[in-house]
Design a protein around this motif. Sequence first.
Motif, mmCIF file in Angstrom:
data_model
loop_
_atom_site.group_PDB
_atom_site.id
_atom_site.type_symbol
_atom_site.label_atom_id
_atom_site.label_comp_id
_atom_site.label_asym_id
_atom_site.label_seq_id
_atom_site.Cartn_x
_atom_site.Cartn_y
_atom_site.Cartn_z
ATOM 1 N N ILE A 101 0.837 -1.200 0.000
ATOM 2 C CA ILE A 101 0.000 0.000 0.000
ATOM 3 C C ILE A 101 0.873 1.252 0.000
ATOM 4 O O ILE A 101 0.613 2.217 -0.723
ATOM 5 N N VAL A 102 1.930 1.238 0.815
ATOM 6 C CA VAL A 102 2.843 2.384 0.849
ATOM 7 C C VAL A 102 3.481 2.597 -0.520
ATOM 8 O O VAL A 102 3.572 3.731 -1.012
ATOM 9 N N ILE A 103 3.927 1.499 -1.140
ATOM 10 C CA ILE A 103 4.560 1.625 -2.465
ATOM 11 C C ILE A 103 3.571 2.157 -3.490
ATOM 12 O O ILE A 103 3.879 3.077 -4.267
ATOM 13 N N ARG A 104 2.366 1.611 -3.484
ATOM 14 C CA ARG A 104 1.363 2.021 -4.476
ATOM 15 C C ARG A 104 0.937 3.469 -4.257
ATOM 16 O O ARG A 104 0.922 4.276 -5.186
ATOM 17 N N GLU A 105 0.585 3.808 -3.017
ATOM 18 C CA GLU A 105 0.104 5.161 -2.745
ATOM 19 C C GLU A 105 1.237 6.176 -2.839
ATOM 20 O O GLU A 105 1.052 7.298 -3.321
ATOM 21 N N GLY A 106 2.436 5.775 -2.360
ATOM 22 C CA GLY A 106 3.576 6.675 -2.461
ATOM 23 C C GLY A 106 3.935 6.989 -3.896
ATOM 24 O O GLY A 106 4.326 8.116 -4.228
ATOM 25 N N THR A 107 3.788 6.004 -4.774
ATOM 26 C CA THR A 107 4.050 6.225 -6.196
ATOM 27 C C THR A 107 3.037 7.203 -6.780
ATOM 28 O O THR A 107 3.401 8.106 -7.541
#
Length: 532
Positions: A101-107
């Motif tokens: 989730i962090v990777i997806r939202e951070g992207t």
Amino acid sequence: MKVITLIRIASFVSLLFIGSACKEFIDINADPNNPTTPVLELLLPATQVSMTGSLRDVNQGTSILMQQLYTSNTSRNFQDGTDYQQSWNGLYTQVLNDIEIVIREGTKQQRWDYVSIAKLEKAYIYSLMVDLWGDIPFADASKGLTVSDPTFESGATIYDKLFTLIDEALADANKGNFAIQPTTADIIYKGDKAAWIRMANTLKLKLFNQIRLVQADKAKAGIAAILSANAPLIATNAQDFSFRFGTTETPANRHPWHRSEYQASKSYYMSQGFIERLFNTDDPRIRYFFYRQTSNYTVGFTPTGNGYFGRYTGDATASPNDNALKATVGVYPAGGLYDNGPINNLTSANVFITNAGATSAPKVVSNTDGTGAGVFPFMTNAMVKFILAEAALTLGTTGDAKQLFQDGITAHLNSVNTISSTSGNSAPAISAATITAFVANRTSQYDAADAAGKLNAIMTQKYIALYGNGMEAYNDYRRTGLPALPAPIAPLNTFPLRLTYSITELSTNANVSAKADQVQTAQQTTPVFWDK
């Protein structure tokens, strides 16, 4: 993983409290695991807390297998599908899912600082899971609930993908500003970009060294590239990739060993073999690693005469009512008590274990003793030095193996001092003079050894320095067979070359459920891909 929706909410709470994670660092009023809009500064620290909690059971089990702790069944090489189920489920359904989730939202938000850290956490966790279990779900697991039966991939394939993932994280770190705010959103490094870059390079170093027996050319080239580029590595104790526990019971954020042992009932014995390894080699860390609840123990199955009462690995005899007698964990790494009591059977040959200033009397410990402000040392300066020493000796990479050996011992002794004197812990420092003399003593043994003996010296000192991280000791032992460990007294099985899978995974994943028993049985005797 079909169990995700059943255990997901409960897992976060249990990892915070049962896993002794540091909830005091995070003020979360909403559930960060099911956010309407993911809040990166809440979700990232949650991944670090739950990572630490999820690794508790595998760290405990491997510490027992490596004869640094003792419980009856595990020390006899017995394992089943429930032993590490909480670790497996917690890592997949909580930690790795939140990292995605962090990777997806951070992207989406172009918050490349969060993306970089999350990718490094992901690489670290998956590398450990390969090391412990071998073949595991990887690509499909990253898709969360969209894939109910993730495919197991080979450990070698995943390792290759992890090298790529680390490089991606390093590239992400250099995109835009690296500005984690508040800094408490990153419990481990407080948003320090340079620290995470060092962690990334150190993880690559560790993984290259891990494969040196099966891919020597790749390992040597990879380590040489890191060193020739002067890529920053963890090089001081202050730069360690580790998790520091707190001092409170409510919320519960003490080291898990302190929580389980500093009470009337206890979960473990200390390993008698590990105690004797330190005692018989005159290692001053013995007073920091273990706390004696009695000064003498001369009855029962392990008469010691000096209070260092543990159990030998594989001892199958019943346990007497001895919770108030057996030795327990000390100030390092668990944040317990420093043992300042006289030791009965020291001789003139003891130079580093002495009774100088030892005036305290042993006591039966309770939860008011010590602070619990210990450490989970994931990757440390001492580990880096020993890895580089091993690589220099065996692969011919750059570096003076002897000097690196010395630096590794020194670094760990100083780590013991740091934990012993911070966060409310109270223990006298190992003096600079003692550290110098002790390192010189071990160096003389190193100098007198042949090449095989020098490697044994490096791995033995690394093994001692890994007290508190049984996973890496387990990795090293399977790779090198060092240091030599006594055979269990009454083994129930052969030494496990992999840990057992979660029985929930095997029973619910259609890719393996039809052959679950066969798959689980093979875990005991099938080497991980890097284990030649």
